[in-house]
Write an enzyme that holds these catalytic residues in place. Structure first.
Site, mmCIF file in Angstrom:
data_model
loop_
_atom_site.group_PDB
_atom_site.id
_atom_site.type_symbol
_atom_site.label_atom_id
_atom_site.label_comp_id
_atom_site.label_asym_id
_atom_site.label_seq_id
_atom_site.Cartn_x
_atom_site.Cartn_y
_atom_site.Cartn_z
ATOM 1 C CB SER A 148 -0.878 -0.001 1.261
ATOM 2 O OG SER A 148 -1.493 1.256 1.473
ATOM 3 C CE1 TYR A 161 -4.703 -1.716 5.473
ATOM 4 C CE2 TYR A 161 -3.695 0.421 5.055
ATOM 5 C CZ TYR A 161 -4.232 -0.761 4.585
ATOM 6 O OH TYR A 161 -4.296 -0.993 3.227
#
Length: 257
Positions: A148, A161
């Site tokens: 990501s 996260y």
């Protein structure tokens, strides 16, 4: 189907894409199938996976289903061995499964922190370990971990996260260092902000969307089909000497401040 260029031809290859019954995982599976791969659809909902696989076969593509929870390590090992036995060698593994939980750092429950790591990092490690045992015998294989932009960038209310995606980036690099000599390429795909089922709350939030458009040089949300070229490249012979790399597909968000 148009015959792909040999450097991007995945005919006679089998690709397991975890978490591929919807969203980004489904788009990645569609991309690999479009280049000739036999895709193996994975998720926890067997009926949903079967419906997705039926769509592939209706288009003349080849798809199988293996529904299991990648956080269940015994089930993971059994299913990987079952795929190798019943379907054939896993040539390409895409570790896509991931979840997001949002909360202020000071209020983030430890249980949610652990759930994020179990799903986003530990599952990728366990699935890769099970698949690599077979790849080592063959002396070849492609592993793509879906990272990501948060592998590089922090943001408020998602600290755990971000930590998982940073860990996945470094797991990718360390796997490369250890496995490259055996003919296995391990790379990462780093999506930016994409309009999917799982991001609808953010897409529909005018304040967040305005921030995103200002922060991203391309000035918009990404479309999942814009990930297709990158995943085909990382899975295909074109990337045989690309290893330990994270390919960001993010409209330029990681390029500036």
């Amino acid at each position: 189907m148009i015959t792909p260029h040999p450097l991007f031809d995945l005919s006679h290859k089998r690709a397991l894409i975890t978490g591929s019954s919807q969203g980004i995982g489904l788009a990645l599976a569609q991309a690999l199938a479009s280049s000739g791969a036999h895709v193996i659809i994975n998720g926890r909902d067997a009926a949903k996976c079967e419906r997705v696989a039926a769509d592939f076969t209706a288009r003349g593509e080849t798809a199988s289903v293996r529904a299991f929870d990648v956080t269940d390590h015994a089930a993971t090992q059994a299913n990987i061995d079952g795929i190798e036995r019943d379907i054939g060698a896993i040539d390409i593994l895409v570790n896509n499964t991931g979840i997001q939980i949002r909360n202020a750092f000071i209020e983030f429950p430890l249980g949610d922190f652990q759930r994020l790591f179990d799903t986003n990092v530990t599952s990728a490690f366990a699935v890769s370990q099970a698949v690599v045992r077979h790849m080592l015998v063959r002396g070849r294989g492609k592993i793509i971990n879906v990272c990501s932009v948060n592998s590089e960038l922090g943001r408020a209310n998602i600290a755990p996260y971000v930590a998982t995606k940073g860990a996945l980036k470094m797991l990718t690099k360390s796997m490369c260092v250890e496995l490259a000599k055996y003919g296995i390429q391990v790379n990462g795909l780093g999506p930016g902000y994409f309009d999917t089922e799982l991001t609808q709350a953010l897409v529909q939030n005018p304040e967040f969307t305005a921030w995103l458009k200002q922060r991203t040089p391309a000035g918009r949300w990404g479309r999942v089909e814009e990930l297709m070229g990158a995943i085909i490249f990382l899975a295909a012979p074109a990337s045989d000497f690309v290893n330990g790399h994270i390919l960001y597909v993010d409209g330029g968000i990681t390029a500036g401040v």
